[in-house]
Write an enzyme that holds these catalytic residues in place. Structure first.
Site, mmCIF file in Angstrom:
data_model
loop_
_atom_site.group_PDB
_atom_site.id
_atom_site.type_symbol
_atom_site.label_atom_id
_atom_site.label_comp_id
_atom_site.label_asym_id
_atom_site.label_seq_id
_atom_site.Cartn_x
_atom_site.Cartn_y
_atom_site.Cartn_z
ATOM 1 N N ARG A 163 11.638 3.226 -19.990
ATOM 2 C CA ARG A 163 11.847 2.747 -21.361
ATOM 3 C C ARG A 163 11.303 3.720 -22.400
ATOM 4 O O ARG A 163 11.786 3.750 -23.535
ATOM 5 C CB ARG A 163 11.280 1.330 -21.523
ATOM 6 C CG ARG A 163 12.088 0.302 -20.743
ATOM 7 C CD ARG A 163 11.615 -1.110 -21.031
ATOM 8 N NE ARG A 163 10.235 -1.308 -20.694
ATOM 9 C CZ ARG A 163 9.774 -1.561 -19.466
ATOM 10 N NH1 ARG A 163 10.617 -1.666 -18.454
ATOM 11 N NH2 ARG A 163 8.487 -1.718 -19.252
ATOM 12 N N GLU A 172 -2.112 -2.326 -11.071
ATOM 13 C CA GLU A 172 -2.805 -3.552 -10.682
ATOM 14 C C GLU A 172 -2.724 -3.752 -9.159
ATOM 15 O O GLU A 172 -3.695 -4.096 -8.509
ATOM 16 C CB GLU A 172 -2.171 -4.734 -11.420
ATOM 17 C CG GLU A 172 -3.140 -5.860 -11.623
ATOM 18 C CD GLU A 172 -2.554 -6.908 -12.541
ATOM 19 O OE1 GLU A 172 -1.537 -6.626 -13.206
ATOM 20 O OE2 GLU A 172 -3.121 -8.008 -12.587
#
Ligand code: AMP
Length: 185
Positions: A73, A110
């Site tokens: 993006r 994460e």
């Protein structure tokens, strides 16, 4: 009535045209979906112009040599920002996508690890780079990108994001480099 200032128009466009998608790509994440913004020519142009401000000084002169965007993006915004500033665009890509000699950096997500790469000759020694992405979350991606710029011999002049998830405090990982976001959540 005159036109609202550029930053106000960018905030209005983001508020109206970025869609929250709960529990994507996994439970507990609220995904910021930019596709309605991209589909709106005026909104898209407004945020590109807002991001480009991070590459100019007070007189409006361009003060960076390259604009760099992260896959995927980041590409969508960094390329038109580069054109607006009159400088080149540099893609930072996921592992194994760039065909020539690369610098690479592995960093923690994460869950698990990610690897980003840049062509070694994409940023010349001494060049100043504006780094663009859509969302600043934990800051890991932005920091890894800064490491790639440094590996090329350049320096990150500024980071610019559409949105910053302030509660994750990602900017603590960005050192002294100026970081701006059009909208902080
Ligand atoms: P970060 O945690 O700052 O390294 O963010 C990792 C990447 O995931 C960035 O390129 C962001 O664009 C993207 N990202 C992180 N959180 C979100 C979110 N809530 N919505 C959309 N994109 C996100």
């Amino acid at each position: 009535m005159g036109q609202a200032p550029a930053t106000e128009r960018a905030v209005a466009a983001l508020t109206r045209l970025v869609r929250d998608v709960p529990d994507f790509p996994e439970p507990g994440i609220v995904f910021k979906d930019i596709t309605p913004l991209l589909a709106d020519a005026e909104g898209f142009a407004t945020v590109v112009e807002g991001l480009a401000e991070a590459g100019r000084d007070a007189s409006g002169a361009t003060v960076v040599d390259k604009v760099l965007g992260m896959e995927a993006r980041g590409f969508i915004f960094a390329a038109p920002v580069a054109l607006a500033l009159g400088v080149g665009f540099v893609p930072v890509r996921k592992a194994g996508k760039l065909p020539h000699d690369t610098h690479r950096v592995a960093y923690s997500l994460e869950y698990g690890e990610a690897v980003l790469e840049v062509h070694q000759d994409a940023v010349a020694p001494g060049e100043r780079v504006l780094v663009i992405d859509d969302v600043l979350a934990t800051g890991g991606t932005a920091r890894a990108t800064d490491e790639l710029v440094t590996a090329c011999g350049g320096s990150t002049a500024a980071f610019a994001f559409l949105m910053e998830l302030g509660f994750l405090d990602g900017r603590q990982h960005l050192g002294d480099v100026p970081a701006s976001a059009l909208l902080t959540l």
